[in-house]
Design an enzyme around this catalytic site. Structure first.
Site, PDB file in Angstrom:
ATOM      1  N   ASP A   9       0.867  -1.182   0.000  1.00  0.00           N
ATOM      2  CA  ASP A   9       0.000   0.000   0.000  1.00  0.00           C
ATOM      3  C   ASP A   9       0.905   1.233   0.000  1.00  0.00           C
ATOM      4  OD1 ASP A   9      -2.327   1.709   0.557  1.00  0.00           O
ATOM      5  OD2 ASP A   9      -1.477   1.846   2.570  1.00  0.00           O
ATOM      6  N   GLY A  44      -5.015   2.278  -3.543  1.00  0.00           N
ATOM      7  CA  GLY A  44      -6.292   2.847  -3.930  1.00  0.00           C
ATOM      8  C   GLY A  44      -6.124   4.029  -4.867  1.00  0.00           C
TER       9      GLY A  44
END
Length: 274
Positions: A9, A44
């Site tokens: 991430d 994301g």
């Protein structure tokens, strides 16, 4: 050591609080990749605001964007690339309700798509401060189905907005709010999250699930951390993610916690410095 797949991430994990890769993090990740392990960004973020980190790290592996909805090889045509989208008619409907939900800005995106409308002044980094005529979101300009729809709105309007989307389109899209200080809603194709991208990478490289190490800090990392053989939550992660994780870093993202963990796990010589 057996080859591992390491899923990273970005925000709150690989990046510090200024959204920057530290020299220690860059060096450590490059050492792990040089040792033959597969290191991939799973974020994301759209590809338009994550590719610079991919390049800084010198990665050659696929990158996963939009919480699992896009898997691609930056700078290259790739026949295994995938992208999940949802109907643009949903965007058109939500545009008709912008005033009702006090929407400040809206962005429809995909790998090569970026269209936005900014209704009110906004200081969120992922929305450009100025939009060109070609970037303005409208029924005429949105000619393809988007991969992601991001909406900035007043926090008190979030529950009503989310309820509307789930009531009308809950079988077609997932809708979630961002963590952190900004009041942002994110929408993507139903059932698609980061674990989809990590599983895709594991199959691509013939790496067993137990040999996957994933790092994250927020709720959009939940499924990825749960899927990985070793799910690692950052010290600064949400309490729920820490409960799901197999391990927690001893340092935060601001303290090079990911680099510190990798150095210990892979017996690298350098010690972490801030």
């Amino acid at each position: 050591m057996k080859r591992k797949l390491i899923a990273l991430d970005l925000d709150g994990t690989t990046l510090n609080n200024d959204a920057v890769l530290s020299p220690t993090t860059i060096k450590t990740i490059q050492q792990v990749a040089a040792a033959g392990h597969v290191v991939s960004i799973v974020t994301g973020r759209p590809n338009r605001i994550s590719q610079q980190f991919y390049d800084q790290l010198g990665l050659k592996t696929p990158m996963i964007n939009f919480n699992g909805s896009l898997g691609h090889l930056p700078h290259r045509h790739w026949d295994k690339e995938y992208q999940y989208t949802f109907s643009r008619d949903i965007v058109f409907d939500l545009m008709q309700h912008q005033q009702e939900f006090d929407v400040e800005a809206m962005a429809a995106e995909g790998k090569t798509l970026f269209l936005a409308n900014q209704i009110k002044p906004l200081a969120y980094g992922f929305f450009p401060t100025a939009l060109t005529q070609q970037q303005l979101l409208s029924q005429q300009s949105l000619q393809q189905n988007p991969t992601s729809l991001t909406i900035a709105l007043k926090r008190e309007a979030q529950p009503r907005f989310i309820a509307y989307v789930r009531d009308h389109y809950g079988d077609l899209v997932d809708v979630n709010s961002w963590g952190g200080p900004n009041s942002v809603i994110e929408m993507g194709a139903k059932g698609i999250q980061k674990a989809i991208g990590v599983e895709f990478l594991a199959h691509l490289y013939h790496i067993n699930r137990e040999d996957v190490i994933a790092f994250g800090d927020e709720n959009n990392d939940n499924e990825m951390i749960d899927y990985a053989g070793t799910g690692v939550a950052m010290k600064n992660a949400t309490p729920h993610l820490k409960m799901l994780a197999d391990d927690v870093t001893s340092l935060t993202n601001e303290e090079n916690g990911l680099a510190d963990y990798l150095q210990k796990a892979f017996n690298l010589e350098d010690s972490v410095t801030a």
